[in-house]
Scaffold this motif. Structure first.
Motif, PDB file in Angstrom:
ATOM      1  N   ARG A  22      89.072  79.303  57.294  1.00  0.00           N
ATOM      2  CA  ARG A  22      89.200  78.210  56.320  1.00  0.00           C
ATOM      3  C   ARG A  22      87.841  77.841  55.741  1.00  0.00           C
ATOM      4  O   ARG A  22      87.693  77.659  54.529  1.00  0.00           O
ATOM      5  CB  ARG A  22      89.850  77.004  57.002  1.00  0.00           C
ATOM      6  CG  ARG A  22      90.115  75.827  56.070  1.00  0.00           C
ATOM      7  CD  ARG A  22      90.781  74.700  56.829  1.00  0.00           C
ATOM      8  NE  ARG A  22      91.021  73.546  55.976  1.00  0.00           N
ATOM      9  CZ  ARG A  22      91.574  72.412  56.404  1.00  0.00           C
ATOM     10  NH1 ARG A  22      91.950  72.291  57.668  1.00  0.00           N
ATOM     11  NH2 ARG A  22      91.765  71.397  55.577  1.00  0.00           N
ATOM     12  N   GLU A 137      96.224  79.766  53.955  1.00  0.00           N
ATOM     13  CA  GLU A 137      97.162  78.649  53.845  1.00  0.00           C
ATOM     14  C   GLU A 137      98.436  78.942  54.633  1.00  0.00           C
ATOM     15  O   GLU A 137      98.965  78.062  55.330  1.00  0.00           O
ATOM     16  CB  GLU A 137      97.481  78.397  52.376  1.00  0.00           C
ATOM     17  CG  GLU A 137      98.362  77.178  52.123  1.00  0.00           C
ATOM     18  CD  GLU A 137      98.634  76.981  50.647  1.00  0.00           C
ATOM     19  OE1 GLU A 137      98.361  75.882  50.139  1.00  0.00           O
ATOM     20  OE2 GLU A 137      99.134  77.929  50.007  1.00  0.00           O
ATOM     21  N   PRO A 143      99.680  72.878  53.261  1.00  0.00           N
ATOM     22  CA  PRO A 143      98.977  73.090  51.991  1.00  0.00           C
ATOM     23  C   PRO A 143      97.463  72.982  52.134  1.00  0.00           C
ATOM     24  O   PRO A 143      96.947  72.050  52.760  1.00  0.00           O
ATOM     25  CB  PRO A 143      99.525  71.964  51.088  1.00  0.00           C
ATOM     26  CG  PRO A 143     100.828  71.574  51.702  1.00  0.00           C
ATOM     27  CD  PRO A 143     100.649  71.754  53.177  1.00  0.00           C
ATOM     28  N   LEU A 144      96.762  73.938  51.545  1.00  0.00           N
ATOM     29  CA  LEU A 144      95.299  73.937  51.524  1.00  0.00           C
ATOM     30  C   LEU A 144      94.738  74.285  50.144  1.00  0.00           C
ATOM     31  O   LEU A 144      93.549  74.087  49.898  1.00  0.00           O
ATOM     32  CB  LEU A 144      94.750  74.956  52.544  1.00  0.00           C
ATOM     33  CG  LEU A 144      95.017  74.714  54.020  1.00  0.00           C
ATOM     34  CD1 LEU A 144      94.503  75.894  54.848  1.00  0.00           C
ATOM     35  CD2 LEU A 144      94.364  73.428  54.489  1.00  0.00           C
ATOM     36  N   ASP A 316      96.262  68.292  48.860  1.00  0.00           N
ATOM     37  CA  ASP A 316      96.872  68.924  50.032  1.00  0.00           C
ATOM     38  C   ASP A 316      97.717  67.929  50.826  1.00  0.00           C
ATOM     39  O   ASP A 316      98.839  68.246  51.246  1.00  0.00           O
ATOM     40  CB  ASP A 316      95.789  69.520  50.931  1.00  0.00           C
ATOM     41  CG  ASP A 316      95.104  70.719  50.306  1.00  0.00           C
ATOM     42  OD1 ASP A 316      95.694  71.320  49.385  1.00  0.00           O
ATOM     43  OD2 ASP A 316      93.981  71.048  50.719  1.00  0.00           O
ATOM     44  N   SER A 371      99.514  79.169  44.571  1.00  0.00           N
ATOM     45  CA  SER A 371     100.073  79.324  45.912  1.00  0.00           C
ATOM     46  C   SER A 371     101.479  79.899  45.846  1.00  0.00           C
ATOM     47  O   SER A 371     101.832  80.807  46.604  1.00  0.00           O
ATOM     48  CB  SER A 371     100.085  77.969  46.623  1.00  0.00           C
ATOM     49  OG  SER A 371     100.609  78.090  47.930  1.00  0.00           O
TER      50      SER A 371
END
Length: 441
Positions: A22, A137, A143-144, A316, A371
């Motif tokens: 991350r 993610e 959610p990122l 997020d 995404s």
């Protein structure tokens, strides 16, 4: 007892690997943002050194856009074939190298060629890092993407600040780019490179092979995944090309998947028309149509950018709480109605508030669209992202031209209603970002 200890140790190591992954994606998103920001800040110095006219400079800047679009179309298959991380890391280093070239060019042709190469690397890195972001993610199970895109925006601010400081100190473009390139190389080595060691853990987490108890950010829910073998098998099947239930299963499913990706690209196109129009026409609208001062007019795009970054930083948590469909619908309504209301009021303060609403509203939509595209078929995420990003980037480039042409016919205030209407269209189309994996369950 030894088995339990070994399991806990393995989980702890996997958790640490996910944190590294991350962080690596955060750092990588900052790299192109910084590069673009510092380049933009030093454009006047390059223009002065080469004695370029406005038309000549426009041609050179067009090379960046052309290169980026070309790079996006090439990189998708490479990402799918070799893995996003394996492509992303060398491109992160390449971004540092190509930043040096524009300041070393002796003439317009050399500048255009160097900027085309800069654009190619920038576009390719954009797709590769978004593909890796989608994988990370999925591994985190929350959610990122919005915060990843927020880091890109913050990087742009940082790059512009670096370029501005060097310009204020009277330092030329070449030393500015050299120092920044060194900084980017360090970020790539220290921040991006560790993703290669972390990816096995990321892919194991994607497949649901363990239950994690990470809580890396205070207030965030931990990434969770049931260890039920049925759900694990289903997730593994979803990630496999040609598996039942994926776009690769049958020609009909493949066609449906391709159309859904193109529709996501249309949503990105609509949003980025608004982003381009705000950048190029916001201050003009306040200055010429609303009669504001030059300083107040400049606040239009500044407010738009600040609110877009703030919205992405909060995105997020909002997506985790309300879901991507509800968030996209709310964001589209905020952007469309807030901006349209400001245009109807026709006052400078209302205009600035309207651009703020527009930036906040658009902030989370493109990250969620990316995404969704990356999750349509994980085996072809690179190609899907390339199509969506390419269409979005086309909107960013054509938006100012579209608004300019419309303003000649109907006036700038009415022309700016076009991006507001497109935002409302995106709100209506919000179900398109529904998670394809959730739909299959």
């Amino acid at each position: 007892m030894n088995a339990v200890t070994g399991t806990l140790t393995a989980l702890s190591g996997t958790d640490a690997a996910l944190r590294r992954a991350r962080l690596a994606v955060y750092v990588t998103f900052a790299i192109p943002g910084i590069a673009l920001g510092v380049w933009t800040a030093r454009i006047p110095a390059i223009k002065e050194r080469l004695a370029l006219g406005d038309g000549q400079l426009s041609l050179a800047l067009l090379a960046v856009a052309a290169g980026a679009l070309a790079g996006m179309q090439v990189i998708g298959r490479l990402v799918d074939r070799h893995g996003g991380a394996n492509v992303m890391v060398p491109l992160a280093f390449a971004q540092a190298v190509v930043l040096l070239l524009p300041a070393a060019m002796p003439d317009l042709i050399g500048l255009a060629a160097s900027l085309a190469l800069f654009g190619v690397v920038h576009g390719m890195l954009d797709i590769a890092m978004n593909a890796v972001a989608v994988e990370v993610e999925r591994a985190w199970r929350r959610p990122l993407m919005s915060s990843f895109h927020a880091v890109f925006s913050v990087g742009g601010f940082a790059g512009a600040a670096i370029g501005g400081l060097f310009a204020h100190a009277g330092v030329g473009a070449w030393p500015t780019f050299a120092v920044t390139a060194a900084l980017l190389a360090v970020l790539a080595a220290v921040g991006s490179l560790p993703i290669l060691r972390a990816m096995p853990a990321v892919r194991a987490a994607e497949a649901g092979r363990y239950a994690s108890s990470i809580s890396a950010v205070p207030g965030d829910a931990a990434p969770t995944k049931a260890t039920d073998t049925t759900e694990t098998a289903e997730t593994d099947a979803a990630a496999s090309p040609g598996a039942p239930g994926t776009n690769g299963g049958t020609p009909a499913r493949a066609n449906t998947g391709a159309l859904s990706v193109l529709f996501l690209g249309l949503l990105a196109f609509c949003c980025m028309i608004g982003e381009g129009a705000s950048a190029d026409w916001g201050s003009v609208y306040l200055r010429e149509d609303l009669g504001s001062s030059a300083g107040l007019a400049a606040a239009a795009y500044a407010t738009f950018s600040i609110m877009m970054t703030a919205g992405r930083l909060a995105g997020d948590r909002l997506a985790a709480r309300f879901g991507p469909v509800a968030l996209v619908r709310s964001c589209g309504l905020l952007a469309g109605t807030g901006f349209a209301a400001a245009l109807l009021v026709g006052h400078p303060v209302a205009g600035i508030i309207g651009f703020g609403c527009f930036g906040a509203g658009l902030s989370c939509i493109v990250p969620l669209v990316f995404s969704a595209a990356g999750n349509r078929d994980p085996a072809r995420a690179g190609r899907a992202l390339a199509r969506v990003a390419g269409l979005g980037y086309t909107g960013l480039l054509t938006g100012p031209v579209l608004i300019g042409g419309a303003s000649e016919a109907i006036g700038l205030p009415r022309a700016l209603a076009i991006p507001a209407a497109l935002a409302l269209f995106v709100a209506l189309a919000a179900p398109a970002v529904r998670d394809a994996r959730a739909a299959r369950r």
